[in-house]
Design an enzyme around this catalytic site. Structure first.
Site, PDB file in Angstrom:
ATOM      1  N   CYS A  33       0.984   5.494   2.140  1.00  0.00           N
ATOM      2  CA  CYS A  33       0.241   4.660   3.093  1.00  0.00           C
ATOM      3  C   CYS A  33      -1.251   4.622   2.733  1.00  0.00           C
ATOM      4  CB  CYS A  33       0.475   5.227   4.499  1.00  0.00           C
ATOM      5  SG  CYS A  33      -0.587   4.555   5.766  1.00  0.00           S
ATOM      6  N   CYS A  36      -3.623   5.414   5.580  1.00  0.00           N
ATOM      7  CA  CYS A  36      -3.555   6.855   5.877  1.00  0.00           C
ATOM      8  C   CYS A  36      -4.501   7.628   4.959  1.00  0.00           C
ATOM      9  CB  CYS A  36      -2.133   7.387   5.697  1.00  0.00           C
ATOM     10  SG  CYS A  36      -0.913   6.638   6.803  1.00  0.00           S
TER      11      CYS A  36
END
Length: 111
Positions: A33, A36
């Site tokens: 991600c 993230c």
């Protein structure tokens, strides 16, 4: 992951988060991600700044599927704030440090 950032798992969720005597900030993330990874330095800074006043950690949603599913985590990064074993705040996406500080300040944590 910085030393001050804890690793939460399905196995230690109850003891580390729900039974914690201090507020807990949990970053739900996955290695693939991009957002993230963008949020990671903010989470590390939060952990460093708050030290023992707040428990800050990350839960890898690829390796731990039970906890995110039970909390209706549908997008990552999602950061949940727990106090007294209950979810008290939810921040979805990449947020600035002051958003997390505001959430903790509402709980009476000195900022």
């Amino acid at each position: 992951m910085a030393d001050s950032v804890k690793e939460f798992t399905d196995a230690n969720w109850k003891s580390e988060v729900l039974d914690s005597s201090t507020p807990v900030v949990v970053d739900f993330w996955a290695p693939w991600c991009g957002p993230c990874r963008m949020l990671a330095p903010t989470i590390e800074k939060l952990a460093t700044e708050f030290g023992d006043k707040v428990k800050v950690g990350k839960l890898n949603t690829d390796e731990n599927t039970d906890t995110p599913g039970s909390l209706r985590i549908s997008a990552i990064p999602t950061v949940l704030v727990f106090h007294g074993g209950k979810e008290v705040d939810r921040l979805v996406g990449v947020n600035p440090l002051n958003k997390f500080k505001d959430a903790l300040e509402k709980l009476g944590v000195p900022v």
